[in-house]
Design an enzyme around this catalytic site. Structure first.
Site, short mmCIF file in Angstrom:
data_model
loop_
_atom_site.label_atom_id
_atom_site.label_comp_id
_atom_site.label_asym_id
_atom_site.label_seq_id
_atom_site.Cartn_x
_atom_site.Cartn_y
_atom_site.Cartn_z
N CYS A 25 1.05 -1.28 0.26
CA CYS A 25 -0.18 0.07 -0.28
C CYS A 25 1.25 1.13 -0.03
O CYS A 25 2.11 1.26 0.51
CB CYS A 25 -1.10 0.67 1.21
SG CYS A 25 -1.36 -1.23 1.34
N HIS A 64 18.26 -37.13 -5.96
CA HIS A 64 17.67 -37.19 -4.46
C HIS A 64 16.19 -37.33 -5.05
O HIS A 64 15.31 -37.43 -3.52
CB HIS A 64 17.82 -37.01 -3.54
CG HIS A 64 19.61 -36.99 -3.10
ND1 HIS A 64 20.70 -38.33 -2.44
CD2 HIS A 64 21.27 -36.12 -3.72
CE1 HIS A 64 21.54 -38.65 -2.24
NE2 HIS A 64 21.41 -36.97 -3.21
N ARG A 109 4.89 0.21 -5.85
CA ARG A 109 5.48 -0.39 -5.21
C ARG A 109 4.63 -1.66 -5.33
O ARG A 109 4.87 -2.82 -4.53
CB ARG A 109 5.08 0.21 -3.35
CG ARG A 109 5.69 0.98 -3.19
CD ARG A 109 4.62 2.35 -1.89
NE ARG A 109 4.70 1.99 -1.40
CZ ARG A 109 5.29 1.82 0.35
NH1 ARG A 109 6.64 2.31 0.23
NH2 ARG A 109 4.92 1.44 0.92
#
Ligand code: F6R
Length: 610
Positions: free
Chosen positions: A2, A506, A27
């Site tokens: 925000c 593996h 952002r």
């Protein structure tokens, strides 16, 4: 994450708010809204989606000179109009915007009288109603905000307006970033400097539990108890130009190209003639650092990957044991810390809540560890918490996906490793000088990697339609593989898993079938021949091999279907070079897929929630 912007001044405020919100877009957000203070009420508009959706519905806005705006990244309640900020009280005279999480909002809401009608699923709205009750009891907006926040648990940055108090914005913070700004005639508030840089360069960084009253031409800061505080004033010397794209198609590409400079700036004048490391701020003595017997590095995402590189460097150069933790996990286990432990917090923003809390935990009176923070934002919350700070001087990073700050972090951490080696006497001074010289040459080596841009891009475009990628690396190549996979996931939405090369047998090797794309970090180093064996294992099962290999390394090239050539450097510094190839490889795939590389879906630049 925000973003907040607010302005009280003499001029129409709507364009100022919209510009501020545009500057906060980087952002990451999923809805946006504004509230304007008019004579008798508050005029509000909110829209889910991009800012353009909001801009399209503000034509009928009244003339107003005070207002607040918000970009929201959903936490409590989905990204809808009713959950978008600002939130208002029942009278419509109070509007509040908020970043962070109010952890006790349900308890606070339960305490509201039955007359209150809540219209959203957010934690934020309760604040507007609490303020409403305080105002009804005769409080001013500032007193009401102070009283409410004293009851709030969690992290927040908020800004509020009240129709009854024209020309006033009241804002406050705890845990989430907030700055105030001022000109002769206006007062401003924002969660981030770029939001108000078009208006002023005079900013004031607020501390936790401080409340600022913003009026045209003036600011008043108090504690939650109402005691007056003199805020620290700072002049911002970078301009909006620095945050623009500078001729590149997007911020990501621009920032990838700024990497040599970011590294050069981070290294500049760091090592003093006597071998000491120049930190930007420190209260740590050399004796305290010399007494360090264990290092923990904490960070999230890309910063965590830089921390992994540091583990190899510090253990090798300084012979100190290093543990590396994803910051969000650190304080929930029982790490053994004491005053001889150095905790290194790595963060671009200096505001990621997970890393911030890990740092606080390390420094707490119970643990008493020494805290060194490596971050890119001056005066960030983490920097202010630390015993010592090393700023990466990469300049503002706008693209949500980190690139240049990652390389700058690696440079800063390598310096730290060499400094610890010097303090502990684990390397001869001549060896350190030689290594520092190699480090100083890193920007040039990164330039040489960037000269291969077309090859990296062309390689990426060959794999536009591939859904699943494996990234393999060994030793210090493993963090590179992790970072290459993260970049690809973030910006192109392809699935990408990273493994140490030796681990594939593996289990994960079961997923390799003809056509699976394996990106192998196979530059020369101690484990090069082992990496070549791992590549063979993948080829034997039909995988298509993309190899990050040193320029002129025909042996490795012969094992690969596609080569991403990179120049050679010291093995422990090579992540800062090799990752460049993978950044551009991911960029090309994302662009060819038509993705918004600067603002990928679901992501936020600064994650200030837990
Ligand atoms: C990835 C990215 C994130 C951040 C992470 C930490 O490209 O940008 O993974 O690295 O959210 O952020 P900071 O470094 O600001 O603490």
């Amino acid at each position: 994450m925000c973003g907040i912007v607010g302005c009280a001044g003499p001029e129409p405020v709507l364009p100022i708010l919209l510009e501020g919100l545009t500057r906060l877009e980087y952002r990451g957000y999923d809805s946006a809204g504004i509230a304007l203070q008019t004579g008798s009420a508050v005029w509000r508009r909110r829209r889910p989606g991009k800012l353009a959706e909001l801009v399209a519905v503000v034509d009928d806005a009244p003339e107003a000179t005070t207002g607040i705006g918000h970009t929201r990244w959903a936490t409590h309640g989905g990204p809808s109009e009713s959950n978008a900020h600002p939130h208002t009280d029942c009278t419509g005279r109070v509007a509040v915007v908020h970043n962070g999480i109010i952890e006790n909002y349900l308890a606070l809401a339960a305490g509201l009288g039955p007359s209150h009608e809540r219209t959203s699923q957010t934690d934020t709205e309760v604040l507007a109603h609490l303020v409403e009750d305080e105002l009804a009891g005769g409080s001013s907006l500032a007193d009401a905000v102070r009283a409410c926040l004293a009851r709030v648990e969690g992290s927040f940055a908020i800004a509020a307006v009240n129709a009854g108090e024209p020309g006033l914005i009241v804002a406050a913070r705890r845990g989430s970033p907030l700055i105030a700004g001022r000109t002769e005639t206006s007062g401003l508030v924002a969660s981030d400097i770029p939001a108000i840089l078009g208006q002023t360069r005079e900013v004031y960084v607020l501390d936790d539990d401080q409340v600022v009253e913003v009026r045209p031409g003036s600011l008043r800061v108090t504690t939650l108890a109402g005691e007056e505080v003199t805020p620290v004033r700072r002049r911002v010397d970078w301009d909006l130009e620095a945050a623009e794209k500078g001729g590149y198609e997007d911020f990501m590409l621009k920032e990838i190209h700024e990497q040599p400079q970011a590294v050069a700036e981070t290294l500049r004048e760091r090592l003093l003639p006597d071998g000491r490391l120049h930190l930007d701020a420190t209260t740590l003595t050399e004796d305290q650092l010399r007494a360090v017997d264990k290092v923990f590095v904490v960070g999230c995402g890309t910063s965590y990957h830089a921390g992994l590189v540091a583990k190899y460097a510090i253990e090798h150069f300084a012979r100190l044991p290093v543990e590396i933790d994803v910051a969000s996990e650190f304080r929930y286990r029982d790490p053994v810390l004491d005053p001889n432990t150095l905790v290194v917090g790595v963060s671009q923003s200096g505001e990621s809540l997970d890393t911030m809390e890990a740092c606080r935990f390390a420094k707490s009176p119970t643990n008493k560890a020494r805290l060194l923070v490596i971050c890119n934002v001056v005066d960030s919350s983490m920097a202010r918490e630390a015993d010592a700070v090393l700023y990466t001087r990469a300049g503002p990073e706008v693209c949500v996906a980190s690139t240049k700050t990652h390389l700058a972090q690696i440079a800063g951490l390598e310096l730290l490793a060499l400094y610890l080696a010097q303090l502990r006497g684990t390397l001869y001074p001549l060896e350190i000088h030689a290594l520092v010289d190699t480090l100083r040459g890193l920007p040039t080596v990164i330039e040489r990697a960037l000269a291969h841009e077309d090859e990296y891009m062309e390689a990426g475009r060959r794999f536009v339609d591939v859904r699943d990628f494996f990234f393999l690396g060994r030793g210090v190549g493993f963090p590179v593989a992790l970072e290459g996979a993260l970049k690809l996931k973030e910006i192109s939405y392809a699935r990408a898993e990273a493994y140490p090369g030796g681990e594939m047998k593996h289990g994960p090797i079961a997923l390799i079938e003809p056509g699976t794309v394996v990106v192998a970090v196979a530059t020369r180093g101690r484990l090069h021949s082992k990496m070549l064996s791992n590549i063979q294992e993948m080829r034997a099962r039909g995988a298509t091999i993309v190899a990050v290999a040193n320029e002129g390394d025909d042996e490795t090239a012969a094992q690969a279907d596609v080569v991403l050539p990179v120049p050679a450097t010291h093995e422990l510094f090579s992540p800062a070079v090799d990752v460049v190839a993978l950044q551009l490889f991911a960029y090309a795939i994302a662009k060819a897929r038509g993705c918004d590389v600067d603002q990928p879906r679901n992501l936020a630049k600064t994650v200030t929630v837990e």
